[in-house]
Structure formats: C-alpha cells, structure tokens
Scaffold this motif. Sequence first.
Motif, PDB file in Angstrom:
ATOM      1  N   VAL A  21       3.267  40.896  65.204  1.00 27.54           N
ATOM      2  CA  VAL A  21       3.057  40.720  66.561  1.00 27.54           C
ATOM      3  C   VAL A  21       2.501  38.666  67.151  1.00 27.54           C
ATOM      4  O   VAL A  21       1.686  38.141  66.117  1.00 27.54           O
ATOM      5  N   SER A  22       3.137  37.941  67.300  1.00 27.26           N
ATOM      6  CA  SER A  22       2.897  36.558  67.630  1.00 27.26           C
ATOM      7  C   SER A  22       2.049  36.402  68.871  1.00 27.26           C
ATOM      8  O   SER A  22       2.689  37.431  69.995  1.00 27.26           O
ATOM      9  N   ARG A  23       0.790  35.580  68.454  1.00 29.64           N
ATOM     10  CA  ARG A  23      -0.212  35.001  69.693  1.00 29.64           C
ATOM     11  C   ARG A  23      -0.032  33.924  69.651  1.00 29.64           C
ATOM     12  O   ARG A  23       0.301  32.893  68.917  1.00 29.64           O
ATOM     13  N   PRO A  24      -0.647  33.297  71.117  1.00 32.73           N
ATOM     14  CA  PRO A  24      -0.253  32.386  71.171  1.00 32.73           C
ATOM     15  C   PRO A  24      -1.328  31.981  71.271  1.00 32.73           C
ATOM     16  O   PRO A  24      -2.696  32.097  71.218  1.00 32.73           O
ATOM     17  N   GLU A  25      -1.645  30.044  70.412  1.00 28.16           N
ATOM     18  CA  GLU A  25      -2.407  29.713  70.044  1.00 28.16           C
ATOM     19  C   GLU A  25      -3.080  27.815  70.680  1.00 28.16           C
ATOM     20  O   GLU A  25      -3.407  28.045  72.282  1.00 28.16           O
ATOM     21  N   GLN A  26      -1.434  27.033  70.958  1.00 24.40           N
ATOM     22  CA  GLN A  26      -1.455  25.826  71.292  1.00 24.40           C
ATOM     23  C   GLN A  26      -0.320  25.764  71.704  1.00 24.40           C
ATOM     24  O   GLN A  26       0.568  25.725  70.962  1.00 24.40           O
ATOM     25  N   GLN A  27       0.059  25.428  72.934  1.00 25.41           N
ATOM     26  CA  GLN A  27       1.455  25.375  73.332  1.00 25.41           C
ATOM     27  C   GLN A  27       1.505  24.245  74.177  1.00 25.41           C
ATOM     28  O   GLN A  27       2.701  24.013  74.730  1.00 25.41           O
ATOM     29  N   GLY A  28       0.795  23.088  74.309  1.00 29.13           N
ATOM     30  CA  GLY A  28       1.367  22.043  74.977  1.00 29.13           C
ATOM     31  C   GLY A  28       2.377  21.235  74.012  1.00 29.13           C
ATOM     32  O   GLY A  28       1.893  21.176  72.731  1.00 29.13           O
ATOM     33  N   THR A  29       3.210  20.345  74.795  1.00 26.71           N
ATOM     34  CA  THR A  29       4.170  19.851  73.858  1.00 26.71           C
ATOM     35  C   THR A  29       4.073  18.021  74.339  1.00 26.71           C
ATOM     36  O   THR A  29       5.309  18.395  74.093  1.00 26.71           O
ATOM     37  N   ASP A  30       3.053  17.642  75.669  1.00 29.67           N
ATOM     38  CA  ASP A  30       4.184  16.706  75.470  1.00 29.67           C
ATOM     39  C   ASP A  30       3.758  15.721  74.695  1.00 29.67           C
ATOM     40  O   ASP A  30       3.843  14.281  75.278  1.00 29.67           O
ATOM     41  N   GLN A  31       3.358  15.571  73.014  1.00 25.92           N
ATOM     42  CA  GLN A  31       2.804  15.236  72.526  1.00 25.92           C
ATOM     43  C   GLN A  31       4.750  14.786  71.229  1.00 25.92           C
ATOM     44  O   GLN A  31       4.678  15.851  70.617  1.00 25.92           O
ATOM     45  N   LYS A  32       4.799  13.908  70.304  1.00 30.78           N
ATOM     46  CA  LYS A  32       5.916  14.386  68.868  1.00 30.78           C
ATOM     47  C   LYS A  32       5.008  13.575  67.825  1.00 30.78           C
ATOM     48  O   LYS A  32       4.628  12.468  67.726  1.00 30.78           O
ATOM     49  N   LEU A  33       5.500  14.454  66.677  1.00 32.33           N
ATOM     50  CA  LEU A  33       5.092  13.930  65.161  1.00 32.33           C
ATOM     51  C   LEU A  33       6.573  13.819  64.548  1.00 32.33           C
ATOM     52  O   LEU A  33       7.498  15.005  64.932  1.00 32.33           O
ATOM     53  N   GLN A  34       6.552  12.704  64.111  1.00 29.06           N
ATOM     54  CA  GLN A  34       7.763  12.670  63.090  1.00 29.06           C
ATOM     55  C   GLN A  34       7.384  13.302  61.746  1.00 29.06           C
ATOM     56  O   GLN A  34       6.573  12.763  61.337  1.00 29.06           O
ATOM     57  N   LEU A  35       7.899  14.403  61.423  1.00 28.34           N
ATOM     58  CA  LEU A  35       8.101  15.571  59.700  1.00 28.34           C
ATOM     59  C   LEU A  35       8.747  14.184  58.454  1.00 28.34           C
ATOM     60  O   LEU A  35       8.314  14.651  58.038  1.00 28.34           O
ATOM     61  N   ALA A  36       9.779  13.242  59.345  1.00 32.60           N
ATOM     62  CA  ALA A  36       9.673  12.531  58.154  1.00 32.60           C
ATOM     63  C   ALA A  36       8.822  11.009  57.287  1.00 32.60           C
ATOM     64  O   ALA A  36       9.117  10.747  56.601  1.00 32.60           O
ATOM     65  N   ASP A  37       7.582  11.043  58.640  1.00 30.21           N
ATOM     66  CA  ASP A  37       6.774  10.616  57.913  1.00 30.21           C
ATOM     67  C   ASP A  37       6.321  11.004  57.145  1.00 30.21           C
ATOM     68  O   ASP A  37       4.474  10.216  56.479  1.00 30.21           O
ATOM     69  N   GLY A  38       6.097  12.452  56.125  1.00 33.26           N
ATOM     70  CA  GLY A  38       5.111  12.403  55.835  1.00 33.26           C
ATOM     71  C   GLY A  38       4.854  14.398  56.314  1.00 33.26           C
ATOM     72  O   GLY A  38       6.094  15.357  57.107  1.00 33.26           O
ATOM     73  N   LYS A  39       4.106  14.721  54.690  1.00 35.00           N
ATOM     74  CA  LYS A  39       3.928  16.112  55.294  1.00 35.00           C
ATOM     75  C   LYS A  39       2.440  16.002  57.122  1.00 35.00           C
ATOM     76  O   LYS A  39       1.538  15.613  57.198  1.00 35.00           O
ATOM     77  N   VAL A  40       2.445  17.161  57.873  1.00 33.51           N
ATOM     78  CA  VAL A  40       2.330  17.454  58.915  1.00 33.51           C
ATOM     79  C   VAL A  40       1.534  18.779  58.541  1.00 33.51           C
ATOM     80  O   VAL A  40       1.896  20.318  58.413  1.00 33.51           O
ATOM     81  N   GLY A  41       0.241  18.959  59.064  1.00 28.96           N
ATOM     82  CA  GLY A  41      -0.884  20.208  58.717  1.00 28.96           C
ATOM     83  C   GLY A  41      -1.482  20.405  60.005  1.00 28.96           C
ATOM     84  O   GLY A  41      -1.404  19.685  60.675  1.00 28.96           O
ATOM     85  N   GLN A  42      -1.699  21.910  60.674  1.00 31.56           N
ATOM     86  CA  GLN A  42      -2.605  22.297  61.702  1.00 31.56           C
ATOM     87  C   GLN A  42      -4.554  22.964  60.563  1.00 31.56           C
ATOM     88  O   GLN A  42      -3.923  24.106  60.037  1.00 31.56           O
ATOM     89  N   THR A  43      -4.900  22.452  61.075  1.00 31.52           N
ATOM     90  CA  THR A  43      -6.751  23.919  60.841  1.00 31.52           C
ATOM     91  C   THR A  43      -6.262  24.502  61.723  1.00 31.52           C
ATOM     92  O   THR A  43      -6.583  24.354  62.853  1.00 31.52           O
ATOM     93  N   LEU A  44      -6.966  25.682  61.554  1.00 31.84           N
ATOM     94  CA  LEU A  44      -6.874  26.684  62.548  1.00 31.84           C
ATOM     95  C   LEU A  44      -8.057  27.761  62.146  1.00 31.84           C
ATOM     96  O   LEU A  44      -8.181  28.193  60.719  1.00 31.84           O
ATOM     97  N   VAL A  45      -7.871  28.833  63.434  1.00 32.17           N
ATOM     98  CA  VAL A  45      -8.563  29.733  62.624  1.00 32.17           C
ATOM     99  C   VAL A  45      -7.979  31.456  63.366  1.00 32.17           C
ATOM    100  O   VAL A  45      -7.613  31.243  64.771  1.00 32.17           O
ATOM    101  N   ALA A  46      -7.782  32.733  62.503  1.00 35.30           N
ATOM    102  CA  ALA A  46      -7.061  33.443  62.485  1.00 35.30           C
ATOM    103  C   ALA A  46      -8.075  34.736  63.873  1.00 35.30           C
ATOM    104  O   ALA A  46      -9.011  34.560  63.262  1.00 35.30           O
ATOM    105  N   GLU A  47      -7.410  35.066  64.631  1.00 35.00           N
ATOM    106  CA  GLU A  47      -7.953  36.075  65.535  1.00 35.00           C
ATOM    107  C   GLU A  47      -8.178  37.359  64.804  1.00 35.00           C
ATOM    108  O   GLU A  47      -8.794  38.411  65.180  1.00 35.00           O
ATOM    109  N   TYR A  48      -6.889  38.026  64.251  1.00 32.89           N
ATOM    110  CA  TYR A  48      -6.334  39.353  63.712  1.00 32.89           C
ATOM    111  C   TYR A  48      -6.587  39.131  62.726  1.00 32.89           C
ATOM    112  O   TYR A  48      -6.222  38.233  61.245  1.00 32.89           O
ATOM    113  N   ASP A  49      -6.764  40.311  61.596  1.00 34.53           N
ATOM    114  CA  ASP A  49      -6.508  40.949  60.057  1.00 34.53           C
ATOM    115  C   ASP A  49      -4.726  40.190  60.197  1.00 34.53           C
ATOM    116  O   ASP A  49      -4.107  41.188  61.417  1.00 34.53           O
ATOM    117  N   GLY A  50      -4.454  40.319  59.067  1.00 37.50           N
ATOM    118  CA  GLY A  50      -2.891  40.210  58.996  1.00 37.50           C
ATOM    119  C   GLY A  50      -2.024  39.354  59.380  1.00 37.50           C
ATOM    120  O   GLY A  50      -1.111  39.211  59.439  1.00 37.50           O
TER     121      GLY A  50
END
Length: 444
Positions: A21-50
């Motif tokens: 089951v897929s749930r939207p969290e942050q849907q905005g896409t107006d900025q860009k990050l380059q993965l070639a510049d290194g590791k990219v990550g995100q801290t988050l909080v899960a709303e459900y189990d599993g």
Amino acid sequence: MLRKMPIFIIAVFFLAACEPVSRPEQQGTDQKLQLADGKVGQTLVAEYDGLMGVEIFVRAHAASTVRYHLQTGPRGTVLAGGETTLQSGTVPGFVRLSFDPQPHSREISYYFSFETDNPEPVVVRAAPGATYLNGSAYQNDEPLPDAQLAFRLAYHPGWMVWGLFKEGIIWLGMLILFGVVYIPPGWVGLSLLWPGWGEQEGVEKLILSAGVGLVVYPLLLEWTDVFGLRLGALSAWLPLALAWGYLLWKYPIKISPFTFRFPKLDSLTLFLVAGLLFATRFWAIRSLDAPMWGDAFQHTMIAQLLVDNGGLFDSWRPYAELSTFTYHFGFHTHGAVLHWMTGMPLEEAILWAGQILNGLAVLGLYPLANKLGGNRWAGIGAVLVAGFLSSMPMFYVNWGRYTQLTGQVVLVVILFVVRDIFSERRDAWRSCILIGGLMAGLAL
C-alpha cells in the motif's frame, strides 16, 4: 462459467491484497538534487506498521545501480537495505526501493539513504523544507538547510491492517474507560435527583449520564478546595468508587440465561454512527504528539498544575510568575482525571479527553432531537449532520478550545432536563438541586 465467477473474484481480491500500500508523503518536485554528487537521504516518520519501501521521484540518464539503506538515524543502525538498477532514460516518476517489512514501524523515525557509483547524473526531485514536517533531506549524511525529497512510503498490507486493528482496540479501550469513569456518577446523580429519569430510554440515559458525569469531578475539586483539601488522585477514584458502590447495591448482579435479540434498525444505525463518529475524532489525532494551537498549550499546563498540586492552586510556578487562579478549570480536570486513572502524560490525556468530548458533544444531540422530533431517526439525523456535515465541533481539534466544547456537552444536558421538568410540570425540590449543580458545572 458463472459458477466459477465468485471464486475468481475472491482470488483477484487476495492477489491484490498482496500488493504494498503506497501512501503519499512529500509530493513537491520543483527542486533537483544530483545523485552523482554523493549519497542522498531523507529522515521520515512512518504513519503505519509494516513499512517496506520508499518511493523516490527520479530520472536516470544512463543505466545506474542504486544502493539504499534504512537506518535508525543518519549514523544509526542499518535495519534493511538492497539495490536496484535504473534503466537508461528512465521516465521521471516514483521508483520504489523495497526492503524487508518493519512490523512495528508506526510513529518510528527512520533515515533512508541511497547512492550510486555511476558518474552519470541521476536526478532526484525535491521541494522546500516546509513541505514536510517530520524530517529533512540529507546530502552525504548532512541535513540540507531547506529541502525535502519527493517521496512516498509503501507498507505491507498485512502488517498495516494488523496495526490499525490494534489502534482500534486502543480507541475502544479509551471509550470504555471514559464510560466507566463518567457514566456511573452521572447515572447516580440523575436517578436520585431527576423525577423523569425512569421515563428515559437506555441510550438516552447513557448519553445524559456521561454529560452529568463531566460536572461531578470539577465540582469535587471546587468544594475540596473550599475546605482546604488536596485529594490528588483520590479526586478521580472517590466519585467512581461511591457511584459503583451505589449501583451494585441498587442493582445487584443476577445470573440469568443469556438470550440474544437482534437490535432494531434504528438502534443498530445509531451504534454504527456513534462508532464512526469517534473513529473520525481519534483518527484526527493518531499522528499528534501533543494538542494543537496556543489554547491547548495553556490547557496542558493547567492540567499539569492540577496534578502537581493535587487539586486547585494559586501559584503557577514554576511555569509562570502568577499567584492567582480565576480560570474555568472543568476541562482541565478531565485531563487530570485521565492522568490519575492511567498514568498517561498530560499532553496525551488532553488530546484524548478533548476528542472524546468532541464526539460526545455531537452524540449529546441525540436525546434532545429524539424528544423534539418525536422519533429516534430525528436524533440520528442530528448526529449525522453535526458529526459529519458541520465543520464544528470537529474543528476544535485544530482550534484547541476544548473548554468551550466541554460547556456545550453540559449545556445540552441542561436543556434536556429543564425542558422535561417544565413540560411535564414536575414539582420537586430535587430538580432544583440538579439544575443548580449542572449550572455550576457549566460555569466551571
């Protein structure tokens, strides 16, 4: 062929249920990050189990192998991970990075990161920092000052449903606790002081008793303060013990053969509506750590002072340099009562008390509309309109003015009882005591 159709439908249902089951969290896409510049990550909080996957919004200009990890923090323990290949010319969109399900992930903070050794750019889309409140985007394990990745979270359907079921049990437990604490004192008070008590239906008695029970505890704190007493947790347990003792003496338990009668349509409808009513109220606070808005901050502080002082107080220290208390404290008493009964933190007690009263304010319309409309469906209609079509009182969860909401619950009880006393021309001194007590409770 037609005989096999139900089996086919059931099979399709179970196959579809295996899909995360897929749930939207942050849907905005107006900025860009380059993965070639290194590791990219995100801290988050899960709303459900599993929790079993994170979907990121990417575009790959060349075939790239992406490695990803789910951790307890940017430098924390690795919980799960894997790798996947992005094909050359990947159309911009969400790509799911799956890992082993986390059975107990609800309200848990995680750090999800991914990287690639391919020098060709993989574009990761993001948005400003205010678009997501439960985390931040990271570059090389360092937080970015104003960015959130575009991402969605995927959950294992089985663990997700099991987690929601456990939440429902907690919600039901809180309602039962509220009923056990507030209905008996109100029931005793109404049965002793209201001549028209015996003429009311069972559902009406329960609803009205809960409203009167809200008056009992604040009045006890007021009168014990007059005599200089600070009963602490006994302020919660004493009315409960006396009420249950009286009820067990008045209505002794008799063991008789159990017979089941299927409820009438109107009774069943009211039960379902009431269940949905409280479910919507509890769903609104399931992800909150504390009540919202400035009023709720004050309510929590006053409830904390009631607990710290074992009753009413004059000094606001150590929270404020004040030496007076002239505020209406009825609602705060109920937060303190829940704390004394369960030991839960005051901010949680305020949330639960506020939302139970949010539902009770709507359900309290049933007895009055039932009598004025002349049938139960009028009462059910009033609950439906106020509970699901009107913005109030649902908005109180945002507004935080639970003190006003508590007064509305008591006000409906007063209107019902006063109407009955005058319309039926009941002349009894007990009615005066009842109305006086309810009006005093309303003032508090």
